[in-house]
Write a protein that holds these residues in place. Structure first.
Motif, PDB file in Angstrom:
ATOM      1  N   ASP A 158      -0.253   7.454  11.507  1.00 10.33           N
ATOM      2  CA  ASP A 158       0.330   7.720  10.193  1.00 10.33           C
ATOM      3  C   ASP A 158       1.806   8.075  10.308  1.00 10.33           C
ATOM      4  O   ASP A 158       2.216   8.808  11.214  1.00 10.33           O
ATOM      5  CB  ASP A 158      -0.400   8.876   9.502  1.00 10.33           C
ATOM      6  N   ASN A 203       2.204   3.306   5.269  1.00  5.05           N
ATOM      7  CA  ASN A 203       1.518   4.500   5.769  1.00  5.05           C
ATOM      8  C   ASN A 203       1.438   4.569   7.288  1.00  5.05           C
ATOM      9  O   ASN A 203       1.623   5.631   7.865  1.00  5.05           O
ATOM     10  CB  ASN A 203       0.093   4.576   5.200  1.00  5.05           C
ATOM     11  N   LYS A 204       1.153   3.434   7.932  1.00  6.00           N
ATOM     12  CA  LYS A 204       0.927   3.448   9.370  1.00  6.00           C
ATOM     13  C   LYS A 204       1.891   2.525  10.091  1.00  6.00           C
ATOM     14  O   LYS A 204       2.285   1.483   9.562  1.00  6.00           O
ATOM     15  CB  LYS A 204      -0.511   3.013   9.697  1.00  6.00           C
TER      16      LYS A 204
END
Length: 345
Positions: A158, A203-204
């Protein structure tokens, strides 16, 4: 007043000398008579005189006489210039009304130590282990735990929006789902960039050889087929180990990043240098450090000794000390708890 003068007055006393006479060789001296009495005023010394403000003038300097001065109970923080470098060394001290003093200090390698009653220093992580914390618990308590997850494009983690503003990454940030570079290497991250990333639902990002070494395992890695512990908490994540995780069909790994944490890597470095790996080892280390030259006959003896030092009524912070401790550390320990608690440490 003359600068070298003392504000004082001479002290005289009247001394009386009585000379007795006796008859013959009477050894019991039952017939003594006063022969002569002499009195004379004798100078004893100069006595300092208190001024109207409650002070004294000694050799031209104003002074206040006190019988004893001591710090009020509580916790105190301090810093000083290091002797071998230009940086500062930071210290903390817990002072009770009665009981053992505890000092916390860094060495020149940024390893954090503690001392009980100003005796031999011990690793701060040994003190934490003596309170029942394992290496895993120490890592998870002080560092934000994250999750590495495996996908078709590789291992991803993350993105931390809270810790990224103003930072420059030493590698490209590659989005895990698309494989596209969303932040170029060494580019300063601004509010505008973060806003754009949030709007795109980023997000990642993928970890690779350049950034995988920043991450540390926060829990033991166990082979599910054999039960064997493959890697202990605190081990660094490398590309080779990521390949091992993949072969073991592990999809998610719990990690922390001490380098990017709010408190720095000091606790983690101390943990890695601490040779006391287990609870009993840490207890025995504290016993030996306080009672120099002695060894506990059993774990129970070392445990009782340690608890009596800090966590029973023998350690008394006082009401003032507890109030100050709660205020400085933002705690809510009941005011009638006058010994130390795990939260205090």
């Amino acid at each position: 007043l003359v600068s070298s003068k003392t504000y004082s007055a001479p002290l005289y006393a009247t001394l009386r000398l009585i000379v007795w006479s006796k008859d013959g060789d009477d050894k019991e001296e039952t017939n003594k008579e006063i022969k002569v009495i002499k009195e004379q005023e004798v100078y004893l010394c100069d006595m300092p005189i208190m001024t109207q403000s409650g002070s004294f003038i000694i050799n031209g300097a104003e002074r206040v006489i006190v019988s004893q001065m001591r710090r009020a109970p509580g916790i105190f923080f301090d810093s000083e210039e290091a002797k071998t470098s230009n940086k500062k060394n930071y210290k903390a001290k817990i002072i009770p009304l009665s009981g053992s003093w505890i000092d916390f200090e860094f060495d020149n390698k940024d390893i954090l130590y503690s001392r009980i009653n100003r005796k031999r220093k011990i690793f701060i992580t040994s003190l934490l282990k003596s309170m029942g914390m394992s290496s895993e618990e120490i890592i998870k308590f002080f560092y934000k735990e994250m999750e590495l997850s495996y996908s078709k494009k590789g291992w991803a983690i993350d993105f931390d929006y809270d810790r990224s503003l103003g930072k420059r990454f030493e590698y490209d940030i590659i989005e895990a789902s698309t494989g596209n570079v969303v932040i170029e290497k060494n580019k300063k991250i601004t509010k505008k960039i973060l806003k754009k990333l949030k709007e795109s639902n980023f997000n990642k990002y993928l970890i690779n050889e350049a950034n995988s070494s920043e991450y540390i395992l926060s829990e033991d890695i166990i082979d599910n087929t054999t039960g064997e512990v493959l890697l202990l908490a605190g081990s660094s994540v490398t590309n080779e180990r990521l390949e091992t995780f993949q072969r073991l069909l592990l999809k998610k790994i719990k990690v922390v990043n001490p380098k990017n944490s709010k408190i720095g890597y000091y606790i983690f470095n101390t943990l890695m240098n601490d040779k006391n790996k287990e609870y009993k080892d840490a207890l025995n280390e504290i016993y030996r450090s306080v009672k120099i030259g002695e060894t506990a006959s059993s774990v129970e003896q070392a445990e009782k000794f340690f608890n009596n030092l800090l966590f029973t009524s023998k350690f008394n912070l006082s009401n003032v000390g507890r109030m100050k401790m709660n205020h400085r550390l933002s705690l809510s320990v009941p005011l009638d708890v006058l010994h130390l608690t795990r939260e205090d440490i």
